[in-house]
Motif scaffolding. Sequence first.
Motif, PDB file in Angstrom:
ATOM      1  N   PHE A 133       0.851  -1.195   0.000  1.00 18.25           N
ATOM      2  CA  PHE A 133       0.000   0.000   0.000  1.00 18.25           C
ATOM      3  C   PHE A 133       0.885   1.242   0.000  1.00 18.25           C
ATOM      4  N   LYS A 134       0.648   2.122  -0.958  1.00 11.97           N
ATOM      5  CA  LYS A 134       1.439   3.356  -0.985  1.00 11.97           C
ATOM      6  C   LYS A 134       0.596   4.554  -0.555  1.00 11.97           C
ATOM      7  N   GLY A 135      -0.677   4.528  -0.906  1.00  8.25           N
ATOM      8  CA  GLY A 135      -1.562   5.629  -0.539  1.00  8.25           C
ATOM      9  C   GLY A 135      -2.931   5.399  -1.127  1.00  8.25           C
ATOM     10  N   CYS A 136      -3.861   6.294  -0.813  1.00  8.08           N
ATOM     11  CA  CYS A 136      -5.181   6.193  -1.438  1.00  8.08           C
ATOM     12  C   CYS A 136      -5.852   7.555  -1.474  1.00  8.08           C
ATOM     13  N   LEU A 137      -6.739   7.704  -2.450  1.00  8.82           N
ATOM     14  CA  LEU A 137      -7.634   8.851  -2.485  1.00  8.82           C
ATOM     15  C   LEU A 137      -8.909   8.350  -1.824  1.00  8.82           C
ATOM     16  N   PRO A 138      -9.237   8.845  -0.614  1.00  7.38           N
ATOM     17  CA  PRO A 138     -10.298   8.183   0.162  1.00  7.38           C
ATOM     18  C   PRO A 138     -11.709   8.339  -0.392  1.00  7.38           C
ATOM     19  N   GLY A 139     -11.951   9.404  -1.164  1.00  8.68           N
ATOM     20  CA  GLY A 139     -13.347   9.615  -1.580  1.00  8.68           C
ATOM     21  C   GLY A 139     -13.488  10.083  -3.009  1.00  8.68           C
ATOM     22  N   GLY A 140     -12.753   9.443  -3.927  1.00  6.74           N
ATOM     23  CA  GLY A 140     -12.828   9.839  -5.328  1.00  6.74           C
ATOM     24  C   GLY A 140     -11.637  10.677  -5.745  1.00  6.74           C
ATOM     25  N   ALA A 141     -11.630  11.052  -7.035  1.00  9.08           N
ATOM     26  CA  ALA A 141     -10.460  11.687  -7.644  1.00  9.08           C
ATOM     27  C   ALA A 141     -10.135  13.057  -7.062  1.00  9.08           C
ATOM     28  N   SER A 142     -11.137  13.750  -6.531  1.00 14.62           N
ATOM     29  CA  SER A 142     -10.886  15.125  -6.088  1.00 14.62           C
ATOM     30  C   SER A 142     -10.638  15.209  -4.587  1.00 14.62           C
ATOM     31  N   THR A 143     -10.079  14.151  -4.010  1.00 16.67           N
ATOM     32  CA  THR A 143      -9.715  14.199  -2.589  1.00 16.67           C
ATOM     33  C   THR A 143      -8.198  14.031  -2.451  1.00 16.67           C
ATOM     34  N   ASP A 144      -7.650  14.534  -1.343  1.00 18.38           N
ATOM     35  CA  ASP A 144      -6.192  14.448  -1.124  1.00 18.38           C
ATOM     36  C   ASP A 144      -5.773  13.023  -0.760  1.00 18.38           C
ATOM     37  N   PHE A 145      -4.569  12.669  -1.146  1.00 14.49           N
ATOM     38  CA  PHE A 145      -4.019  11.361  -0.778  1.00 14.49           C
ATOM     39  C   PHE A 145      -3.926  11.204   0.733  1.00 14.49           C
ATOM     40  N   LEU A 157       2.505  15.916  -4.112  1.00 16.64           N
ATOM     41  CA  LEU A 157       3.760  16.663  -3.999  1.00 16.64           C
ATOM     42  C   LEU A 157       4.302  16.589  -2.574  1.00 16.64           C
ATOM     43  N   LYS A 158       3.386  16.454  -1.619  1.00 17.61           N
ATOM     44  CA  LYS A 158       3.793  16.377  -0.226  1.00 17.61           C
ATOM     45  C   LYS A 158       4.308  14.972   0.129  1.00 17.61           C
ATOM     46  N   TYR A 159       3.542  13.959  -0.227  1.00 18.90           N
ATOM     47  CA  TYR A 159       3.878  12.607   0.229  1.00 18.90           C
ATOM     48  C   TYR A 159       4.801  11.842  -0.724  1.00 18.90           C
ATOM     49  N   PHE A 160       4.749  12.181  -2.014  1.00 18.94           N
ATOM     50  CA  PHE A 160       5.529  11.409  -2.999  1.00 18.94           C
ATOM     51  C   PHE A 160       6.564  12.273  -3.704  1.00 18.94           C
ATOM     52  N   ARG A 161       7.021  13.322  -3.008  1.00 20.92           N
ATOM     53  CA  ARG A 161       7.931  14.273  -3.642  1.00 20.92           C
ATOM     54  C   ARG A 161       9.180  13.577  -4.192  1.00 20.92           C
ATOM     55  N   GLU A 162       9.693  12.606  -3.438  1.00 16.72           N
ATOM     56  CA  GLU A 162      10.917  11.953  -3.918  1.00 16.72           C
ATOM     57  C   GLU A 162      10.680  11.163  -5.209  1.00 16.72           C
ATOM     58  N   ASP A 163       9.456  10.723  -5.422  1.00 18.68           N
ATOM     59  CA  ASP A 163       9.157  10.015  -6.678  1.00 18.68           C
ATOM     60  C   ASP A 163       9.148  10.987  -7.867  1.00 18.68           C
ATOM     61  N   PHE A 164       8.636  12.199  -7.617  1.00 13.50           N
ATOM     62  CA  PHE A 164       8.700  13.230  -8.662  1.00 13.50           C
ATOM     63  C   PHE A 164      10.166  13.552  -8.961  1.00 13.50           C
ATOM     64  N   GLU A 165      10.952  13.712  -7.878  1.00 12.23           N
ATOM     65  CA  GLU A 165      12.367  14.079  -8.042  1.00 12.23           C
ATOM     66  C   GLU A 165      13.144  12.981  -8.764  1.00 12.23           C
ATOM     67  N   LEU A 166      12.766  11.727  -8.487  1.00 16.23           N
ATOM     68  CA  LEU A 166      13.436  10.596  -9.145  1.00 16.23           C
ATOM     69  C   LEU A 166      13.238  10.648 -10.667  1.00 16.23           C
ATOM     70  N   HIS A 167      12.027  10.967 -11.094  1.00 14.21           N
ATOM     71  CA  HIS A 167      11.744  11.119 -12.535  1.00 14.21           C
ATOM     72  C   HIS A 167      12.661  12.169 -13.147  1.00 14.21           C
ATOM     73  N   ILE A 168      12.842  13.278 -12.389  1.00 12.80           N
ATOM     74  CA  ILE A 168      13.623  14.394 -12.921  1.00 12.80           C
ATOM     75  C   ILE A 168      15.113  14.034 -12.945  1.00 12.80           C
ATOM     76  N   LYS A 169      15.579  13.393 -11.850  1.00 10.69           N
ATOM     77  CA  LYS A 169      17.004  13.047 -11.779  1.00 10.69           C
ATOM     78  C   LYS A 169      17.384  11.965 -12.772  1.00 10.69           C
ATOM     79  N   VAL A 180      -1.912   8.396   3.354  1.00 12.96           N
ATOM     80  CA  VAL A 180      -0.839   7.412   3.252  1.00 12.96           C
ATOM     81  C   VAL A 180      -0.805   6.533   4.502  1.00 12.96           C
ATOM     82  N   GLU A 181       0.246   5.726   4.607  1.00 12.07           N
ATOM     83  CA  GLU A 181       0.272   4.713   5.658  1.00 12.07           C
ATOM     84  C   GLU A 181       0.014   5.270   7.060  1.00 12.07           C
ATOM     85  N   GLN A 182       0.569   6.444   7.338  1.00  7.58           N
ATOM     86  CA  GLN A 182       0.405   7.028   8.688  1.00  7.58           C
ATOM     87  C   GLN A 182      -1.061   7.318   9.020  1.00  7.58           C
ATOM     88  N   HIS A 183      -1.925   7.317   7.986  1.00  7.70           N
ATOM     89  CA  HIS A 183      -3.337   7.644   8.209  1.00  7.70           C
ATOM     90  C   HIS A 183      -4.228   6.409   8.326  1.00  7.70           C
TER      91      HIS A 183
END
Lengths: 154, 423
Positions: B279-291, B404-416, B293-296
């Motif tokens: 499990f990496k994360g979820c959108l709890p109530g459809g596409a227009s909700t914030d992710f 951008l908050k929870y998966f920032r390193e994944d965005f950065e990995l794409h760029i690097k 993650v595990e801590q939640h």
Amino acid sequence: MLTAEEIHEIQEEFHLYPYKQAACIEALKVVQNHRRWVSDENVKDLAALLEMSVEEIDSVATFYNLIYRQPVGKYVILLCDSVSCYIMGFEAVLAHLEKSLGIKYGETTKDGRFTMLPVPCLGTCDHAPAMMVGKDLFRDLTPEKIDEILNKYE
Amino acid sequence: MERPLTKNIRPDGKPLFIKEYESLGGYQSVKKALKMQPKEITELVKKSNLKGRGGAGFNTGLKWSFVPMEGQFEHKYLVANGDEMEPGTFKDRLLIEGDPHQLIEGMIVTACAIQADEGYIFIRGEYTEAAEIVKKALAEAYEAGYLGKNILKSGFNFNLHLHTSVGRYICGEETALLNSLEGKRANPRAKPPFPQVSGLFGQPTIVNNIETLCNIPHIINNGAEWFNGLSLTPGDGGTKIFGASGKVKRPGLWELPFGVTLRELLEEHAGGMRDGLKFKGCLPGGASTDFLVEQHLDIRMDYASVAAAGSRLGTGTMIVLDDKTCPVGMVLNLEHFFAQESCGFCTPCREGLPWTEKILQKIENGKGEMKDLDLLQFHTKFMGPGNTFCALAPGAMAPLQSALKYFREDFELHIKEHKCSWK
């Protein structure tokens, strides 16, 4: 020219609304049910019937993705490209459809049987990937299932 | 555990028609409501703490109470919003297709409360089977005297029609839906005036979500206290149809009390992740909700708890992201959807969403730069609440800002790495 049957069906819709312009979308649906798509000439005829300008009708017709302003095939394939289907791999289904039918989104097969379009979430996400062919819904799609489904449509 | 909304729904999903519905106690609430004062019904629903199930979560009885009850009106309208197009949401389809008379019954009672004489069931065009089922159920309800003139000889009139739509996500926004019902482009309207005062054709109108309306008969039959007691969370009455899609073992829908934990939904009901996936994360109530993650995972699924965790309960149907699916690709897919579905009326949404999509496409293709992340962050502020005409763009920014908050390193990995390592 709209047929007498089309005009009759559109006029039936007038009873559901306080004024006939409100039946604009219903009128477009009637024409499309009979002809598969809505031509420039149909838009003009509808404008006369509903006492609206051609531009007004066309602004409505072009807003909605299930009103077709270009010719489509006998069956329109609506492939869900939204998020659950993305996670479940709709792209493999799309690649297979493109290969089997020899068309991309927005195109119609040479025999006029199928037009393929993307569609937002079909609301059957626990059985993703999903698509519609005409009025029928197909779920849990795999590339292998596609050909079997397409063969049902003559 | 009681499951009022889905208790009559057959395991095979085949619809329940009128004879069977009546034999299971159907339409009792109509008989009761016809003998009640409109205000009594509204008060009861207000006290039940039923909140709108379409995503906004506003108290339903309170919404009804804004409909003027004095004065003369040509018509008052009630509209059921069945334009279920929020990606990842598939709950209203179940209710319409499985138990159409429950919806009709809820609408008749609601019409009594606001004294509506005309109603529409607005269903998205792709729900062809649901439309056929509703058509048949409406004919049955007219035949049995539950709809039309002088309902059950009470003197109360209510006509109910089916409207099948022709696409566009924005139709789910209630004022856009009203424009669409009037035969126009589905651009949202300015508020105020609110639809309760000036809605469809300028008349007082209530628009309620399908699941919301399906709760009404049960509240009338069993009372507000019973309804509040169904929930584990004080203040959120009733049950909720929760759901999960994505790579879980058993995707599906479950009617459960408010306040079950996210972990319970994911692990017990959805069966956990498929083998080999995390499990990496979820959108709890459809596409227009914030992710989330595990801590939640141990938060309770109710309006306040999900909001406190920085997201929204939304439609209650979660989309689960696993560790083998690219989070940037997922957010790109979401922003493509929102950009496409913008009605184009207001500038930030019309211009900003395609711009956002373009940046994400660039990053996913391995051509992104670090400053693109700042630009994305900028967009989440400028298309946030209060800066656009309706809630579409702020909704679009929810998954982006949280990614951008929870998966920032994944965005950065794409760029690097100049590529998407998930492919």
